[in-house]
Design an enzyme around this catalytic site. Structure first.
Site, mmCIF file in Angstrom:
data_model
loop_
_atom_site.group_PDB
_atom_site.id
_atom_site.type_symbol
_atom_site.label_atom_id
_atom_site.label_comp_id
_atom_site.label_asym_id
_atom_site.label_seq_id
_atom_site.Cartn_x
_atom_site.Cartn_y
_atom_site.Cartn_z
ATOM 1 N N SER A 172 -43.090 6.293 -28.072
ATOM 2 C CA SER A 172 -44.221 5.874 -28.909
ATOM 3 C C SER A 172 -43.870 4.663 -29.757
ATOM 4 O O SER A 172 -44.639 3.704 -29.842
ATOM 5 C CB SER A 172 -44.664 7.039 -29.800
ATOM 6 O OG SER A 172 -45.123 8.110 -29.019
ATOM 7 N N HIS A 191 -42.758 18.464 -32.793
ATOM 8 C CA HIS A 191 -42.848 17.488 -33.874
ATOM 9 C C HIS A 191 -41.468 17.223 -34.470
ATOM 10 O O HIS A 191 -41.257 17.344 -35.678
ATOM 11 C CB HIS A 191 -43.821 17.972 -34.947
ATOM 12 C CG HIS A 191 -45.233 18.083 -34.476
ATOM 13 N ND1 HIS A 191 -46.231 18.699 -35.220
ATOM 14 C CD2 HIS A 191 -45.825 17.669 -33.330
ATOM 15 C CE1 HIS A 191 -47.361 18.652 -34.546
ATOM 16 N NE2 HIS A 191 -47.144 18.028 -33.399
ATOM 17 N N GLU A 250 -34.965 1.981 -21.406
ATOM 18 C CA GLU A 250 -35.530 3.328 -21.308
ATOM 19 C C GLU A 250 -34.695 4.154 -20.331
ATOM 20 O O GLU A 250 -34.459 3.742 -19.193
ATOM 21 C CB GLU A 250 -36.980 3.278 -20.846
ATOM 22 C CG GLU A 250 -37.593 4.593 -20.395
ATOM 23 C CD GLU A 250 -37.501 5.691 -21.448
ATOM 24 O OE1 GLU A 250 -37.215 6.838 -21.068
ATOM 25 O OE2 GLU A 250 -37.701 5.399 -22.660
#
Length: 540
Positions: free
Chosen positions: A12, A470, A33
């Site tokens: 993100s 989260h 990545e």
């Protein structure tokens, strides 16, 4: 390979940074990545997230430690390993969180991170499907949308909440300070029929820039330090060890697991921990990997009658109809987020603002570890404590970058957290008992009518609760000795190195963390640019 900026992690935050920092054609950016390209079709179908949480190549395959507070269970801990990172596998819920969360960040000594300071960066990111107004903006990279095709059972849940005195909010991202109990339809990171992952929103439109190099299947091994300055990243790809050197800065955007782990592999962290696992200490920074936070979700489920649910729509001829609706109209259950209704409510009397987030779904999961809808009609309230006090850790177990670090959210370690989870389950039962919902309830299935005492409810939570995905706060922003980055997201004591992702949160936001992470990256990119402009010689 060489660039001005080397970014580690195309999740993100990393996708935002790659887009924003490469806007200047004279600035060269390399984005590394560890995963591959986002070609799997389930990534782009919103409801496809149910097929991705345990995917063998698109996720890291992590598990949380057995001593994380869950009766010895070693639960799966999904993190995206693909372009877009966890934004490519999450439940698409777009909620910015309570303004008090960001005011608290500022009160902890992080100037410029109060609610009024960060609000413009949410707007900068956004491409709202409706007209621009005081809350939402158009023209940004990130598509955000209203919930479509609102199920009758979800509306019944909203009606029941009204009978409990919870305010209905037309827009869950229009939250004034001091707001009490409230409920509304969630918004999604979705553009039309497709998921708006960070890769689709920020990276795909700029992949053709000559000054941006995206390197997939690149596992970072360490940040290369020359003295107290970061000068590049060592990574492996295709069986070979390579280097990407940075003329200006190295930016870690591996998330709350990846960023502290890479710092530790690079010799940056608590000296006692590093030497204990065989890593040479390059820069002592005891807070790396500490202060780790996550939201812990517990579900209350019931079988229902006389009203449609997702369970029966997910199989047979009805599911064939949903496939057709999605293919022809871009509508229906395949466009749904993980929940369609969210409530923020106060469970403990001493809390100044709502302290529990309750997500309502017009469906229920079947028993077992897999995310599979039940065969009988059902409904679910997923509940988590908004501001947990428990803190855990992310700690390297060895110098091997392929070895999973110790991931320990330390759930329910604090007494207030235990009281909150018990109160949250009782609150959900009260919600289900309101006539607007009770008329449809056949029987509670989880925790079940036999689970009543506080001790029984707490045992249920430990036995069946899990992560909300989260992961945050493991490279905490702040001015104190246990913080990792300063208010401009620079790693304390090192030059040319920042962390810009959810790891820098000083405290987890009350609600879902994807929108705040994108905001952090938007604000962080602006800081990087401003600092470069004030030191022209920093970028050759």
């Amino acid at each position: 390979m060489q660039a001005d900026y080397v970014i580690v992690g195309a999740g993100s935050a990393g996708c935002v940074l790659a887009n924003r920092l490469s806007e200047d054609p004279g600035t060269r950016v390399i984005l590394l990545e560890a995963g591959g390209k986002d070609r799997n079709p389930y990534i782009h179908i919103p409801a496809g997230y149910m097929k991705l949480m345990d995917h063998p190549t698109i996720t890291w395959g992590y598990t949380a430690d057995k001593d994380s507070g869950l009766n010895g269970r070693e639960i799966p801990y999904p993190r995206g390993r693909v372009l877009g990172g966890s934004s490519s596998i999450n439940g698409l819920i777009y909620i910015r969180s309570q303004p008090e969360d960001y005011d608290h960040w500022a009160q902890l000594g992080n100037r410029g991170w109060g609610a009024d300071d960060v609000f413009p960066y949410f707007r900068k990111a956004e491409n709202w499907e409706g007209p621009a107004d005081a809350v939402h903006a158009r023209g940004g990279p990130l598509s955000t949308s209203r919930t479509r095709d609102e199920p009758a059972l979800c509306q019944a849940a909203i009606d029941a909440a009204g009978d409990l005195g919870w305010d209905y909010r037309e827009d869950l991202n229009d939250l004034p300070r001091g707001l009490g109990n409230h409920i509304g339809w969630v918004q999604q990171t979705r553009g039309g029929r497709f998921r708006a992952s960070a890769a689709r929103a920020y990276l795909r439109p700029v992949m053709g820039r000559a000054n941006l190099q995206v390197v997939t299947d690149a596992l970072a091994h360490r940040v290369i330090l020359e003295g107290t300055r970061a000068v590049g990243v060592e990574f492996s790809r295709g069986g070979t060890l390579q280097r990407a050197t940075a003329r200006a800065e190295v930016i870690l955007s591996g998330g709350a697991i990846g960023s502290p782990h890479l710092l530790q592999l690079s010799g940056v962290g608590d000296p006692e921990h590093l030497t204990g696992v065989g890593i040479e200490v390059r820069h002592p920074l005891p807070g790396v990997g500490r202060n780790f936070q996550d939201h812990f979700i517990v579900r209350v489920q019931a079988h229902v009658k006389d009203i449609p649910t997702l369970n029966e729509r997910s199989r047979g001829l009805r599911f064939a109809g949903e496939l057709m609706k999605y293919a022809v109209q871009g509508r229906g259950m395949l466009t749904y987020a993980s929940s369609l209704v969210a409530a923020s409510v106060q469970a403990l009397p001493e809390s100044a603002t709502p302290d529990v987030q309750a997500l309502f779904s017009s469906g229920s999961f079947a028993p077992g570890p897999k995310r599979r809808l039940d065969t009988v009609p059902g409904m679910t309230a997923g509940l988590w404590q908004m501001r947990p006090e428990s803190r855990g850790h992310v700690l390297a177990r060895s110098p091997d970058p392929r070895a999973q670090p110790s991931i320990n959210p330390n759930y329910l370690a604090e007494e207030r957290d235990r009281r909150t989870v018990v109160a949250a389950v009782r609150l959900a039962r009260d919600w289900f008992a309101v006539p607007a919902l009770r008329r449809h309830v056949v029987a509670e299935t989880l925790p079940g009518p036999d689970v009543q005492s506080d001790d029984e409810l707490l045992h249920y939570a430990r036995q069946f609760g899990t992560t909300v995905f989260h992961a945050t706060c493991s490279c905490r922003m702040g001015p104190d000795a246990m913080s990792v980055v300063d208010e401009r997201l620079r790693v304390h004591g090192l030059a040319g190195l920042r962390v810009i992702d959810a790891a820098v949160m000083p405290a987890v936001t009350s609600t879902n963390t994807n929108a705040p992470t994108i905001m952090i990256a938007e604000k962080g990119a602006e800081m990087v640019k401003a600092d470069a402009a004030s030191r022209p010689a920093a970028v050759a």
